[in-house]
Design a protein around this motif. Structure first.
Motif: not given
Length: 104
Positions: A29-49
Motif C-alpha cells: 500500500l505504501r508503494i502503491k500510494h507513493g510513500y517512501p519506504l522506511d528502514g528500521a530507524w526511519g531512514q528512507a530506503v528508496y527515496p524518490k529522486t
C-alpha cells in the motif's frame, strides 16, 4: 504435566503468517500510494529522486513563488484600503479631487 507444544504450533504458525501478510500488505500500500519506504530507524530506503519527482518539485516551487507574489500584491491593496478607511474624510476628498482634475 507438561505444556502441549503440539497444540500451540498451529496457532504460532497462523499468527506468524498474519504478521508477515500484514507487513507485505502495508508495504504494498505504501508503494502503491507513493510513500517512501522506511528502514528500521526511519531512514528512507528508496527515496524518490526520479525525473517525475524533480519536475513536480520544480512546478510546486514555481507555484509557491506565484502565490507569494500574489499575496504581496493583496497585502499592498489591503494596506491602501486600510489607509482609505482610517484617513480623515477631508484628506480623502482632496485626494479624489486631485485624481479628477486634468493633468497638464
Amino acid at each position: 504435566m507438561s505444556f502441549p507444544f503440539a497444540a500451540f504450533a498451529p496457532v504460532a504458525v497462523i499468527v506468524g503468517a498474519l504478521v508477515v501478510g500484514g507487513w507485505v500488505l502495508t508495504t504494498w500500500l505504501r508503494i502503491k500510494h507513493g510513500y517512501p519506504l522506511d528502514g528500521a530507524w526511519g531512514q528512507a530506503v528508496y527515496p524518490k529522486t526520479d525525473d517525475a519527482a524533480m519536475e513536480r518539485i520544480k512546478l510546486l516551487s514555481q507555484e509557491n513563488a506565484q502565490l507569494r507574489a500574489e499575496l504581496g500584491s493583496i497585502k499592498d491593496r489591503l494596506a491602501n484600503v486600510e489607509r482609505i478607511v482610517t484617513d480623515s474624510s477631508h484628506i480623502l476628498d482632496q485626494e479624489i479631487e486631485k485624481l479628477r482634475s486634468p493633468r497638464n
